[in-house]
Motif scaffolding. Structure first.
Motif, short mmCIF file in Angstrom:
data_model
loop_
_atom_site.label_atom_id
_atom_site.label_comp_id
_atom_site.label_asym_id
_atom_site.label_seq_id
_atom_site.Cartn_x
_atom_site.Cartn_y
_atom_site.Cartn_z
N MET A 1 0.82 -1.19 0.00
CA MET A 1 0.00 0.00 0.00
C MET A 1 0.86 1.26 0.00
SD MET A 1 -2.94 1.20 2.63
CE MET A 1 -1.90 1.68 3.99
N ASN A 2 1.94 1.25 0.74
CA ASN A 2 2.80 2.43 0.80
C ASN A 2 3.48 2.69 -0.53
OD1 ASN A 2 2.14 2.84 3.47
ND2 ASN A 2 3.77 1.51 4.20
N ALA A 3 3.83 1.63 -1.24
CA ALA A 3 4.45 1.80 -2.55
C ALA A 3 3.47 2.40 -3.54
CB ALA A 3 4.97 0.46 -3.06
N VAL A 4 2.21 2.05 -3.41
CA VAL A 4 1.19 2.60 -4.30
C VAL A 4 1.02 4.09 -4.03
CG1 VAL A 4 -1.27 2.51 -4.88
CG2 VAL A 4 0.01 0.40 -4.52
N ARG A 5 1.01 4.47 -2.77
CA ARG A 5 0.85 5.89 -2.41
C ARG A 5 2.04 6.71 -2.85
NH1 ARG A 5 -2.02 7.84 2.46
NH2 ARG A 5 -1.66 9.68 1.21
N LEU A 6 3.21 6.11 -2.87
CA LEU A 6 4.41 6.83 -3.30
C LEU A 6 4.55 6.87 -4.82
CD1 LEU A 6 7.05 5.56 -0.74
CD2 LEU A 6 6.04 7.83 -0.86
N SER A 7 3.90 5.96 -5.51
CA SER A 7 4.08 5.87 -6.96
C SER A 7 3.47 7.06 -7.71
CB SER A 7 3.52 4.56 -7.49
OG SER A 7 2.13 4.52 -7.30
N LEU A 8 2.38 7.61 -7.23
CA LEU A 8 1.73 8.71 -7.94
C LEU A 8 2.59 9.98 -7.95
CD1 LEU A 8 -0.80 9.15 -9.57
CD2 LEU A 8 -1.89 10.02 -7.52
N PRO A 9 3.11 10.44 -6.80
CA PRO A 9 3.97 11.63 -6.88
C PRO A 9 5.24 11.39 -7.70
CG PRO A 9 3.56 11.04 -4.58
CD PRO A 9 2.83 10.06 -5.43
N ILE A 10 5.79 10.19 -7.63
CA ILE A 10 6.98 9.89 -8.42
C ILE A 10 6.64 9.91 -9.91
CG2 ILE A 10 8.64 8.06 -8.98
CD1 ILE A 10 8.58 7.33 -5.98
N PHE A 11 5.48 9.38 -10.27
CA PHE A 11 5.03 9.41 -11.65
C PHE A 11 4.92 10.85 -12.15
CE2 PHE A 11 1.33 9.88 -14.49
CZ PHE A 11 1.80 9.17 -15.60
N PHE A 12 4.31 11.72 -11.35
CA PHE A 12 4.13 13.10 -11.78
C PHE A 12 5.45 13.88 -11.79
CE2 PHE A 12 -0.45 12.45 -10.86
CZ PHE A 12 -0.89 12.77 -12.14
N ILE A 13 6.39 13.50 -10.96
CA ILE A 13 7.72 14.11 -11.05
C ILE A 13 8.36 13.78 -12.39
CG2 ILE A 13 10.08 13.97 -10.12
CD1 ILE A 13 8.79 13.80 -7.31
N VAL A 14 8.25 12.51 -12.80
CA VAL A 14 8.79 12.10 -14.10
C VAL A 14 8.06 12.81 -15.24
CG1 VAL A 14 9.07 10.13 -15.65
CG2 VAL A 14 9.61 9.88 -13.23
N VAL A 15 6.72 12.89 -15.15
CA VAL A 15 5.94 13.57 -16.19
C VAL A 15 6.35 15.04 -16.28
CG1 VAL A 15 3.62 14.38 -16.78
CG2 VAL A 15 3.98 12.00 -16.14
N SER A 16 6.54 15.70 -15.14
CA SER A 16 6.91 17.12 -15.17
C SER A 16 8.30 17.31 -15.79
CB SER A 16 6.86 17.71 -13.77
OG SER A 16 7.87 17.15 -12.94
N LEU A 17 9.22 16.42 -15.51
CA LEU A 17 10.55 16.53 -16.10
C LEU A 17 10.50 16.30 -17.61
CD1 LEU A 17 12.68 14.73 -13.37
CD2 LEU A 17 12.56 17.20 -13.85
#
Length: 149
Positions: A1-17
């Motif tokens: 569950m914690n990995a799922v919650r962390l995956s969204l901000p990491i995804f958007f960091i990659v998208v923003s870059l």
């Protein structure tokens, strides 16, 4: 569950870059400021990056705590509400072209307002539906001069 919650901000960091890199590769404008087309997408990508980093830090802060939000989300009532709203959104997209912006928006907002607030607040539901639909139609049609179906 914690990995799922962390995956969204990491995804958007990659998208923003990726968005920032693609923005820097835009062709320069022929008229006016040559960097003009880059300003808005670059500001959006920087904002997305900053908010994603803040969300990542905030999520990591609550990493060890019990997640009450997920428990509330998985309740039957919440899932039913999400399902009904999703179905109403799908219906809105299906009738939008046939019925037009104003009527489909009135139907959509009225259905959501009556579903969420109930019949007891019928006057508030109708007022909010008409004011929001009418004002958004006026802004798009007259102020922004955008042709709506």
């Amino acid at each position: 569950m914690n990995a799922v919650r962390l995956s969204l901000p990491i995804f958007f960091i990659v998208v923003s870059l990726v968005l920032a890199i693609l923005t820097l590769q835009l062709p320069h404008a022929q008229l006016g400021n040559p960097y003009g087309p880059m300003y808005f997408p670059l500001v959006v990508s920087i904002g997305l990056f900053l908010f994603s980093v803040i969300d990542l830090i905030k999520t990591r802060h609550y990493f060890g705590k019990e997640n009450e939000d997920l428990k509330a989300l998985l309740k039957k009532e919440t899932l039913f509400t999400l399902g009904v709203i999703l179905a109403l959104c799908l219906l809105y997209t299906l009738i939008f072209e046939r019925v037009g912006f104003l009527l489909s928006t009135v139907i959509f907002l009225a259905a959501i307002m009556f579903f969420l607030n109930g019949k007891k607040k019928w006057m508030l539901n109708i007022i909010v539906t008409l004011v929001v639909s009418g004002s958004s139609w006026y802004v798009f049609s007259y102020l922004l001069e955008i042709s709506l179906p």
